[in-house]
Design a protein around this motif. Structure first.
Motif, PDB file in Angstrom:
ATOM      1  N   MET A   1      -7.415 -24.292   7.919  1.00 53.68           N
ATOM      2  CA  MET A   1      -6.066 -24.268   8.455  1.00 53.68           C
ATOM      3  C   MET A   1      -5.952 -25.283   9.587  1.00 53.68           C
ATOM      4  SD  MET A   1      -3.088 -22.717   8.274  1.00 53.68           S
ATOM      5  CE  MET A   1      -1.651 -22.746   9.284  1.00 53.68           C
ATOM      6  N   VAL A   2      -4.839 -25.940   9.653  1.00 51.73           N
ATOM      7  CA  VAL A   2      -4.561 -26.917  10.698  1.00 51.73           C
ATOM      8  C   VAL A   2      -4.198 -26.169  11.976  1.00 51.73           C
ATOM      9  CG1 VAL A   2      -3.034 -28.796  11.341  1.00 51.73           C
ATOM     10  CG2 VAL A   2      -3.749 -28.546   8.980  1.00 51.73           C
ATOM     11  N   ASP A   3      -4.647 -26.668  13.112  1.00 57.79           N
ATOM     12  CA  ASP A   3      -4.350 -26.028  14.398  1.00 57.79           C
ATOM     13  C   ASP A   3      -2.975 -26.493  14.875  1.00 57.79           C
ATOM     14  OD1 ASP A   3      -4.698 -24.509  16.675  1.00 57.79           O
ATOM     15  OD2 ASP A   3      -5.724 -26.114  17.751  1.00 57.79           O
ATOM     16  N   LEU A   4      -1.968 -25.641  14.729  1.00 60.98           N
ATOM     17  CA  LEU A   4      -0.594 -25.967  15.110  1.00 60.98           C
ATOM     18  C   LEU A   4      -0.058 -24.943  16.100  1.00 60.98           C
ATOM     19  CD1 LEU A   4       0.894 -26.871  11.621  1.00 60.98           C
ATOM     20  CD2 LEU A   4       0.638 -28.419  13.552  1.00 60.98           C
TER      21      LEU A   4
ATOM     22  N   THR B   1       0.792 -23.828   3.194  1.00 58.73           N
ATOM     23  CA  THR B   1       1.918 -24.747   3.403  1.00 58.73           C
ATOM     24  C   THR B   1       2.349 -24.787   4.865  1.00 58.73           C
ATOM     25  OG1 THR B   1       2.701 -24.142   1.207  1.00 58.73           O
ATOM     26  CG2 THR B   1       4.250 -25.312   2.599  1.00 58.73           C
ATOM     27  N   VAL B   2       2.711 -25.989   5.308  1.00 61.25           N
ATOM     28  CA  VAL B   2       3.335 -26.192   6.618  1.00 61.25           C
ATOM     29  C   VAL B   2       4.754 -26.684   6.360  1.00 61.25           C
ATOM     30  CG1 VAL B   2       3.265 -27.609   8.712  1.00 61.25           C
ATOM     31  CG2 VAL B   2       1.143 -26.686   7.771  1.00 61.25           C
ATOM     32  N   VAL B   3       5.736 -26.108   7.049  1.00 63.86           N
ATOM     33  CA  VAL B   3       7.136 -26.473   6.845  1.00 63.86           C
ATOM     34  C   VAL B   3       7.687 -27.038   8.147  1.00 63.86           C
ATOM     35  CG1 VAL B   3       9.409 -25.679   6.121  1.00 63.86           C
ATOM     36  CG2 VAL B   3       7.367 -24.613   5.148  1.00 63.86           C
ATOM     37  N   VAL B   4       8.192 -28.292   8.063  1.00 71.51           N
ATOM     38  CA  VAL B   4       8.721 -29.007   9.230  1.00 71.51           C
ATOM     39  C   VAL B   4      10.160 -29.418   8.938  1.00 71.51           C
ATOM     40  CG1 VAL B   4       8.455 -31.058  10.689  1.00 71.51           C
ATOM     41  CG2 VAL B   4       6.426 -29.888   9.803  1.00 71.51           C
ATOM     42  N   HIS B   5      11.055 -29.175   9.899  1.00 75.55           N
ATOM     43  CA  HIS B   5      12.451 -29.616   9.762  1.00 75.55           C
ATOM     44  C   HIS B   5      12.631 -30.841  10.647  1.00 75.55           C
ATOM     45  CE1 HIS B   5      16.882 -29.482  10.478  1.00 75.55           C
ATOM     46  NE2 HIS B   5      16.804 -29.438   9.153  1.00 75.55           N
ATOM     47  N   GLY B   6      12.809 -32.000  10.000  1.00 73.84           N
ATOM     48  CA  GLY B   6      12.938 -33.254  10.731  1.00 73.84           C
ATOM     49  C   GLY B   6      14.139 -34.052  10.280  1.00 73.84           C
TER      50      GLY B   6
ATOM     51  N   VAL C   1      14.121 -30.637   5.475  1.00 72.71           N
ATOM     52  CA  VAL C   1      12.990 -29.716   5.491  1.00 72.71           C
ATOM     53  C   VAL C   1      11.902 -30.263   4.573  1.00 72.71           C
ATOM     54  CG1 VAL C   1      12.224 -27.384   4.952  1.00 72.71           C
ATOM     55  CG2 VAL C   1      14.466 -27.739   6.001  1.00 72.71           C
ATOM     56  N   GLU C   2      10.703 -30.411   5.133  1.00 70.42           N
ATOM     57  CA  GLU C   2       9.559 -30.918   4.374  1.00 70.42           C
ATOM     58  C   GLU C   2       8.510 -29.824   4.255  1.00 70.42           C
ATOM     59  OE1 GLU C   2       8.315 -35.098   5.078  1.00 70.42           O
ATOM     60  OE2 GLU C   2       9.649 -34.947   6.814  1.00 70.42           O
ATOM     61  N   ARG C   3       8.115 -29.515   3.030  1.00 66.57           N
ATOM     62  CA  ARG C   3       7.052 -28.553   2.763  1.00 66.57           C
ATOM     63  C   ARG C   3       5.793 -29.346   2.428  1.00 66.57           C
ATOM     64  NH1 ARG C   3      11.712 -26.343   1.736  1.00 66.57           N
ATOM     65  NH2 ARG C   3      12.057 -24.131   2.074  1.00 66.57           N
ATOM     66  N   ILE C   4       4.766 -29.159   3.229  1.00 68.08           N
ATOM     67  CA  ILE C   4       3.560 -29.971   3.115  1.00 68.08           C
ATOM     68  C   ILE C   4       2.373 -29.064   2.786  1.00 68.08           C
ATOM     69  CG2 ILE C   4       2.063 -31.598   4.331  1.00 68.08           C
ATOM     70  CD1 ILE C   4       4.595 -31.899   6.283  1.00 68.08           C
ATOM     71  N   ALA C   5       1.651 -29.387   1.732  1.00 68.77           N
ATOM     72  CA  ALA C   5       0.447 -28.631   1.373  1.00 68.77           C
ATOM     73  C   ALA C   5      -0.627 -28.874   2.427  1.00 68.77           C
ATOM     74  CB  ALA C   5      -0.052 -29.059   0.004  1.00 68.77           C
TER      75      ALA C   5
END
Length: 72
Positions: A1-4, A36-41, A45-49
């Motif tokens: 998991m990415v540290d966010l 999945t990581v979801v970013v709204h930019g 909305v971008e869903r990133i594996a």
């Protein structure tokens, strides 16, 4: 998991496209789980594996817009 950070913070996520090129998603973190990581930019909305992510971190808020000067 990415540290966010927790959702609601501004992040940049660098990830790989299917072509192998890297790109960034910059915006507000909406959610993150093991898959999945979801970013709204700016691009929406971008869903990133998670497996495609190279790096990710919290970033400061954008600078305030500059006031335009008018000439008299």
């Amino acid at each position: 998991m990415v540290d966010l950070p927790a959702p609601g913070h501004r992040v940049v996520v660098r990830y790989l496209l299917p072509s192998g090129q890297a790109t960034d998603a910059l915006g507000i973190l909406l959610s993150a789980d093991a898959a999945t990581v979801v970013v709204h930019g700016v691009r929406g909305v971008e869903r990133i594996a998670v497996g495609d992510i190279i790096a990710a971190k919290e970033v400061p808020p954008p600078p305030e817009p500059r006031v335009r000067r008018t000439t008299s």
